[in-house]
Structures are given as structure tokens and as C-alpha cells.
Design an enzyme around this catalytic site. Structure first.
Site, PDB file in Angstrom:
ATOM      1  N   CYS A  34      28.743  41.048  22.933  1.00  0.00           N
ATOM      2  CA  CYS A  34      29.328  41.256  24.260  1.00  0.00           C
ATOM      3  C   CYS A  34      29.545  42.755  24.448  1.00  0.00           C
ATOM      4  O   CYS A  34      30.227  43.389  23.657  1.00  0.00           O
ATOM      5  CB  CYS A  34      30.653  40.492  24.324  1.00  0.00           C
ATOM      6  SG  CYS A  34      31.823  41.145  25.484  1.00  0.00           S
ATOM      7  N   CYS A  62      33.149  44.022  24.859  1.00  0.00           N
ATOM      8  CA  CYS A  62      33.835  43.935  23.557  1.00  0.00           C
ATOM      9  C   CYS A  62      33.344  45.057  22.644  1.00  0.00           C
ATOM     10  O   CYS A  62      34.120  45.640  21.873  1.00  0.00           O
ATOM     11  CB  CYS A  62      33.566  42.586  22.892  1.00  0.00           C
ATOM     12  SG  CYS A  62      33.776  41.162  23.977  1.00  0.00           S
TER      13      CYS A  62
END
Length: 434
Positions: free
Chosen positions: A360, A363
């Protein structure tokens, strides 16, 4: 346990912390009412909101095809024209591909995108920002910020929050961090139970430095999980998105009964991480106090105002009454201490490389920033003698921080400070449920 009992259980993080003289209540009062409001104001300024990062580095440890530019999991970089002139240095290549990531990915996986939009004024200002770096004692695998793939990201447009990134991919990252890069007792083979975060590990018999390293990583993990729980996607319809605290998510990660006693330990590790980074801020004050140092963005009066606020925060950090004593680190036999410090550094560099494997992108952005921030804090703590010898004017050859390190240091501490503040919010919610 029924709901009426659970709120009490989740509030049991109190009293003294291991390996230091401080207690949770002192940190809460100091952070939530003194430091947090000032730090928040600083991090909203131009100097601290733009972070240059390479999100296209391949994962060096395994072939990972799991990531997709999902909208709330991806990062959209700033067009160079929007970054303030004073920030940007050297050539800047803006990749159009990053803009199309969320269009190319299925709508259901849109939570991880990074918003990279910058105004024309900001882009021009970034062109003017230059910084000199002569640092060698790095604890992080620093991004090659001169790489064509490195792009500026506006951190205020890309808050750290729930993205939907979980399951085997996320578990694999944390498993790799705990399993291969954390010092742990030899008899413990698997510190992670699949999908449950770190399982109970006895750190007795482990020296204070290795114990501290494990606790720092666990504290970082706890902080990230608090943000995901505090800024959870509660409602997602075509008309609106609603983000807010998810008490069930928080309890699953930190409740004493639900985590079999691990939750309070994780939260204590968060406070330990807070103390380490706070100590670094108090130690680095002489570097920023030098008249030659500027938070340069090209806006002279605003830059001076922000430097005053920065110094106010650092003096406040120095005034904290119960600082962690880092002199207990690497205090033994000189040869052993040097070997241990190098091990410490290598383990930490490995963890920063693992961040390139996070599927991600949002992230990955915050993972890279926070590991660089913690690495910078460790660099400061291990460079105290160099910082004390800094000349008031002229170049600081012995000790230097790049703009990247400064932005990462304060934003990383901002994340931990926010976590401590969010804990108070969760405590209040849980008490009201009783």
C-alpha cells in the site's frame, strides 16, 4: 468478558515503564497539554509538510506483485510547480503515471492512494530549497532523493489512516521485521502468530540495547495501529466518506483480555518509543540553536517565526523532568559496544529497506518517513559528543542533518505524539461505555 468489563481492561496502561524511571501519567500530561498543540502547528508549516520520497523502489527481499495504486492506499505525488521554490533542489521529474494509478485499479481497492497535488506556487518554491548533507553515520536506508523517481508529497493531503491494507501481505511485512530484524532470545523461533501481531516474547536475559531495539519496533507498530483505529473508514458511500475512531478495532489490538495480556505491553512500548525520540529532540537543540541554521522556504518572516516555534518545542522537550538515560546504551566493554552498535545500525537499515516491500503506497510513505525519523533520532543519541562540539557559525562538519532527516524526525515524533493524544480519546470513549 462483556462490554461492561472490557472498557476497564483497556485502561490498564499506567505507572512506571520498564528500563526507565518515567511513568505513563507524566508523559500524558506533558504531551497532551504542552507539546502536542505546538508540534501540530509546526508540522502544518511549509518546511515540514513536504517530504521527498521514492515510492517506486523495488522490494529487495521478495517478488511482490500485490500493490496496486488503490485510491486510499496510493500516494499521488505533487506536481513540481506546487512545491515552494525554497524547498526544491535540482532536477525534478513529475511522473504522470502516478496520477493514473487510482484509475487503473479496481474501485474496491481505492483506499491507499497518495494525493500528490501541489499548487504552482509550491512547485516553484521547492526549486529554491537546497540542503547540504555530509552525514555518514546513518541508521536508515535513505531514499535517493536525487533519483528521477523521487517526488515531493504533501503530508497534510496524505494523512496516516486506515487504508484497507491488511491480511497476508501486511502480516508478511511485520513478520519479516520481527522474525529477521529484531533482536530476540535464540529460543524464540516465531515472534508472530499469523495475523495477530507480535506474540508474547520474554525479553528476560536479553541485554538492555537489544531489549530496547525490540521495544522501539513494537512501539512503532503500536503507534501505526492506533492511527488506523483512530482514523478508520466508518462510512463509505458515493455521497460521503466518514472517518473516525473504531473502538472495536482498537480493542482487538490493545485490550488486555482480547490480546492475552499483550495489548498493555504494546502500549508501554509506544511510550518507550516516545521517550527515546523526545530525548533525541532535547539533545539536538544546539544544532538548531546556531544562528546560521534556517528553516528555509524563501519566506523570511515566516521562516523566522517557525524557527522560534521549533526552538520553543526543543526547549520544552529539554524541560521534561524524567528523560530516558541513553548512557545505559553501549556502556560496557568498548569492543563489544562498538560491535553491538554496528549490529543495531545494520538491523535498522534492513527494516528501512523492508518498507519498500509494503504493497500500500500510503502505508509505504508513512512507513518510510517514520523509520527515517526514528533512525535520525538514534543518530542524534549516538552523536552527542559531536553535537556538543558544534561551532556557533560556519559548517558543522562533525554532525549534520539533511532537510529530509529534519522533516522525518519531527513528523515521526508528531505521529507518536498524536498516538499518545489519541489514547486519551480512546480512554474517554471506553469510560463513557461503562
Amino acid at each position: 468478558a462483556g462490554l461492561k468489563q472490557e472498557p476497564e481492561l483497556a485502561l490498564r496502561v499506567t505507572g512506571h515503564l520498564d528500563d526507565c524511571t518515567c511513568d505513563v501519567e507524566t508523559i500524558d500530561a506533558f504531551n497532551n497539554y504542552k507539546l502536542f498543540p505546538r508540534l501540530n502547528e509546526l508540522l502544518e508549516s511549509d518546511y515540514f509538510r513536504y517530504y521527498k520520497v521514492n515510492l517506486k523502489k523495488p522490494c529487495p527481499f521478495w517478488n511482490d506483485n500485490s500493490h496496486c495504486g488503490i485510491r486510499d492506499c496510493a500516494v499521488k505525488p505533487c506536481p513540481s510547480a506546487e512545491v515552494p521554490d525554497g524547498i526544491r533542489s535540482g532536477s525534478y521529474k513529475y511522473s504522470e503515471e502516478a496520477n493514473n494509478l487510482d484509475e487503473e485499479c479496481e474501485e474496491a481497492k481505492r483506499l491507499g492512494a497518495v494525493d500528490g497535488s501541489l499548487s504552482k506556487e509550491t512547485q516553484q518554491a521547492v526549486l529554491r530549497w537546497t540542503w547540504h548533507d555530509d552525514s555518514s553515520d546513518s541508521f536508515c536506508e535513505a531514499d535517493d532523493i536525487s533519483s528521477p523517481d523521487a517526488e515531493y508529497v504533501d503530508l497534510l493531503l496524505n494523512p496516516e489512516r486506515y487504508t484497507g491494507y491488511k491480511g497476508p501481505d501486511a502480516w508478511k511485512i511485520w513478520n519479516s521485521i520481527y522474525e529477521e530484524n529484531c533482536f530476540k532470545p535464540q529460543n524464540v523461533k516465531r515472534p508472530l502468530a499469523s495475523g495477530r501481531g507480535e506474540s508474547s516474547i520474554s525479553l528476560s536475559g536479553v541485554c538492555v540495547e537489544k531489549r530496547a531495539f525490540y521495544k522501539l519496533i513494537s512501539g512503532l507498530h503500536a503507534s501505526i495501529n492506533i492511527h488506523l483505529s483512530a482514523r478508520y473508514l466508518l462510512q463509505d458511500t458515493w455521497s460521503e466518506k466518514k472517518w473516525g475512531p473504531n473502538i472495536t478495532e482498537f480493542q482487538q489490538r490493545f485490550d488486555e483480555v482480547l490480546t492475552r495480556g499483550e495489548g498493555p505491553r504494546r502500549l508501554k512500548n509506544l511510550y518507550f518509543l516516545y521517550l527515546i525520540e523526545l530525548r533525541a529532540l532535547s539533545k539536538v537543540l544546539p544544532f538548531f540553536e546556531r544562528p546560521a541554521f534556517q528553516l528555509y522556504t524563501g519566506n523570511k518572516s515566516h521562516d523566522a517565526e517557525m524557527k522560534n516555534l521549533l526552538l520553543e518545542i526543543l526547549h520544552l522537550a529539554k524541560s521534561f523532568p524524567l528523560h530516558f538515560d541513553e548512557n545505559s546504551f553501549f556502556a560496557g566493554n568498548k569492543k563489544e559496544a562498538a560491535k553491538l552498535k554496528e549490529e543495531f545500525r545494520i538491523h535498522f537499515k534492513n527494516i528501512s529497506k523492508i518498507m519498500d516491500c509494503v504493497g500500500c503506497f500510503k502505508c509505504r510513505l508513512w512507513g518510510k518517513l517514520q523509520t527515517q525519523g526514528l533512525g535520525t533520532a538514534l543518530k542524534i543519541l549516538f552523536s552527542e559528543s559531536l553535537i556538543e562540539k558544534l561551532p556557533e557559525s560556519g559548517p558543522s562538519y562533525g554532525f549534520q542533518l539533511t532537510r529530509q532527516e529534519i522533516v522525518a524526525l519531527f513528523n515521526a515524533f508528531g505521529r507518536i505524539s498524536t498516538s499518545v493524544r489519541e489514547l486519551e480519546n480512546f480512554r474517554n470513549i471506553l469510560q463513557n461505555m461503562r
